[in-house]
Design an enzyme around this catalytic site. Structure first.
Site, PDB file in Angstrom:
ATOM      1  N   GLU A 129     -51.113   7.151  22.706  1.00 39.94           N
ATOM      2  CA  GLU A 129     -50.195   6.429  21.740  1.00 39.94           C
ATOM      3  C   GLU A 129     -48.584   6.486  22.273  1.00 39.94           C
ATOM      4  O   GLU A 129     -48.047   7.535  22.727  1.00 39.94           O
ATOM      5  CB  GLU A 129     -50.311   6.898  20.335  1.00 39.94           C
ATOM      6  N   CYS A 136     -41.299   6.518  21.370  1.00 38.33           N
ATOM      7  CA  CYS A 136     -41.689   7.856  21.654  1.00 38.33           C
ATOM      8  C   CYS A 136     -42.699   7.852  22.450  1.00 38.33           C
ATOM      9  O   CYS A 136     -43.869   7.254  22.204  1.00 38.33           O
ATOM     10  CB  CYS A 136     -41.997   8.202  20.016  1.00 38.33           C
ATOM     11  N   CYS A 176     -53.325  18.152  23.828  1.00 39.46           N
ATOM     12  CA  CYS A 176     -52.284  19.225  24.196  1.00 39.46           C
ATOM     13  C   CYS A 176     -52.787  20.182  24.162  1.00 39.46           C
ATOM     14  O   CYS A 176     -53.757  20.468  23.326  1.00 39.46           O
ATOM     15  CB  CYS A 176     -51.276  19.073  23.287  1.00 39.46           C
ATOM     16  N   CYS A 221     -50.745  23.656  18.183  1.00 39.45           N
ATOM     17  CA  CYS A 221     -49.646  23.976  17.039  1.00 39.45           C
ATOM     18  C   CYS A 221     -50.417  23.662  15.922  1.00 39.45           C
ATOM     19  O   CYS A 221     -51.519  22.818  15.698  1.00 39.45           O
ATOM     20  CB  CYS A 221     -48.446  23.502  16.981  1.00 39.45           C
ATOM     21  N   CYS A 252     -50.243  20.345  13.851  1.00 45.18           N
ATOM     22  CA  CYS A 252     -50.061  19.179  14.885  1.00 45.18           C
ATOM     23  C   CYS A 252     -51.576  18.542  15.133  1.00 45.18           C
ATOM     24  O   CYS A 252     -52.461  19.195  15.540  1.00 45.18           O
ATOM     25  CB  CYS A 252     -49.566  19.399  16.144  1.00 45.18           C
ATOM     26  N   CYS A 287     -44.593  11.658  13.121  1.00 41.82           N
ATOM     27  CA  CYS A 287     -44.761  12.781  13.871  1.00 41.82           C
ATOM     28  C   CYS A 287     -45.760  13.852  13.592  1.00 41.82           C
ATOM     29  O   CYS A 287     -46.173  14.089  12.441  1.00 41.82           O
ATOM     30  CB  CYS A 287     -43.282  13.736  13.556  1.00 41.82           C
TER      31      CYS A 287
HETATM   32  S1  SF4 Z   1     -46.509  20.037  18.423  1.00 46.84           S
HETATM   33 FE1  SF4 Z   1     -48.503  18.846  19.072  1.00 46.84          FE
HETATM   34  S2  SF4 Z   1     -47.998  17.960  20.902  1.00 46.84           S
HETATM   35 FE2  SF4 Z   1     -46.400  19.332  20.520  1.00 46.84          FE
HETATM   36  S3  SF4 Z   1     -46.636  21.205  21.615  1.00 46.84           S
HETATM   37 FE3  SF4 Z   1     -47.573  21.431  19.685  1.00 46.84          FE
HETATM   38  S4  SF4 Z   1     -49.824  20.981  19.809  1.00 46.84           S
HETATM   39 FE4  SF4 Z   1     -48.772  20.231  21.557  1.00 46.84          FE
END
Ligand code: SF4
Length: 382
Positions: A91, A104, A111, A115, A118, A344
């Site tokens: 995206e 962005c 990923c 996190c 996220c 975000c």
């Molecule tokens: S916020 Fe999301 S995209 Fe960014 S490093 Fe952490 S898991 Fe990865």
């Protein structure tokens, strides 16, 4: 297989031209046609020698990922979903403001950092994007927006590497992409207006400082290691003290006189008065070491799998006041594109089915999402 010219920064394109027996200045001409004018056909590139225009289609192409959908938010935010093959989608989000247009960009499919807050992190990791796939997001958005808005001058003034992925875990492909963004023969963005956001890959922060020091944003989210280990698992490898030392070293090269620290506000997790005071102590200790910090508080964008809740605005304001009363420059991020899941931490959270057949995707393709304009575009290729 022919070369994808979006994979090259100007230096790489010059080397490619030399291999073809062409002078280096041909690379500059080609670069301008591709990035500044958005040309998609070699025969449009009228100042190239005819012999080169005839040769190029046999050895090179421009690969722009297919646009699966485009969604426009009521606030003007636009989100594109690109098909990068193998069932993977990424995206890209455009955020218009009165004095700037920010894109962005994603750097990976999924990923690996994981996190807790996220949505991308919850998907897991599929693969790194190539340089061409990173650059294509800017190429497509810039030239689409010029047409869409009827403008001939540049629309995108800022780029933030804050889409899907940890950009510093895809450094080899990120670096040439950044060079394309900054090059005056391509997008000519200033270093101050290109931001790499990282969860704290310490050795790569040092390399970025040496190779291409653009603006840096660091996902902090906690004032101590115990909490940050839980929220940002990479902290176990690169704890806060190491991360902040790397930021102090980076600041000597940075184009801005501060480094931005992002702090996602999670109800009952990291948003108490005690957390704010601990953050003040941490930041003050760093200023004594010469690091200038700006804090950006981000209202959490909830998604079901997280089990987390957004802090109430009153709590965010209390937190912000403690920081600013202590002399720390603090902002609260406005959420944009909520209605199209473009805010975000929400990117591609609904696209887990790698056959592309999830109900959400199907609904997007059919333009069925209530109140959201959905456009299915065609592949751009030459
Ligand atoms: S916020 Fe999301 S995209 Fe960014 S490093 Fe952490 S898991 Fe990865």
């Amino acid at each position: 297989m022919t070369a994808n010219l979006l994979d090259y920064d100007l230096e790489g394109l010059a080397a490619f031209c030399e291999q073809l027996g062409e002078k280096r200045f041909r690379a500059t001409q080609l670069f301008r046609w591709i990035h500044q004018k958005g040309a998609t056909q070699f025969d449009q590139m009228t100042d190239l020698a005819k012999s080169l225009r005839q040769k190029l289609p046999q050895v090179a192409h421009l690969e722009i990922p297919r646009v699966v959908s485009r969604q426009e938010s009521a606030d003007g935010t636009i989100k594109w979903l690109f098909d990068v093959g193998g069932g993977d989608v990424i995206e890209t989000v455009f955020i218009p403001e009165a004095d700037r247009g920010t894109l962005c960009i994603s750097s990976q499919v999924g990923c690996a950092v994981g996190c807790r807050f996220c949505s991308t992190g919850h998907q897991g990791f599929s693969r790194n994007l190539s340089t061409g796939e990173i650059v294509a997001q800017l190429w497509f958005a810039e030239h689409f927006l010029r047409q869409h808005l009827g403008r001939s001058e540049r629309v995108i003034s800022n780029v933030v590497m804050m889409g899907m992925g940890e950009p510093l875990q895809n450094y080899a492909h990120l670096l040439p992409a950044l060079k394309v963004m900054l090059d005056d023969h391509a997008y000519g963005l200033s270093r101050r207006r290109v931001t790499v956001s990282t969860s704290g890959v310490v050795p790569m922060i040092d390399r970025l400082g040496r190779d291409c020091p653009v603006a840096l944003a660091v996902s902090l989210h906690a004032p101590d290691d115990a909490l940050r280990n839980d929220l940002v698992p990479l902290n176990k490898k690169y704890p806060i003290a190491d991360l902040l030392s790397a930021c102090s070293r980076y600041q000597k090269f940075a184009p801005r006189d501060f480094i931005t620290f992002e702090y996602c506000m999670l109800d009952g997790i990291n948003d108490s008065v005690q957390h704010a005071n601990a953050l003040v102590s941490l930041m003050h200790a760093q200023s004594a070491d010469g690091l200038s910090c700006k804090l950006n508080l981000i209202p959490f964008n909830p998604f079901p799998a997280s089990g987390l809740v957004r802090s109430p605005m009153a709590q965010v304001l209390t937190f912000a006041k403690i920081l600013s009363d202590a002399g720390i420059v603090t902002t609260i991020r406005k959420t944009r594109g909520d209605d199209i899941d473009a805010a975000c931490g929400q990117l591609a959270g609904d696209v887990k089915d790698r056959t592309g057949a999830s109900s959400r995707m199907a609904a997007q393709r059919q333009g069925m999402l209530g109140g959201i304009k959905v456009v299915v575009a065609n592949k751009v290729s030459i």
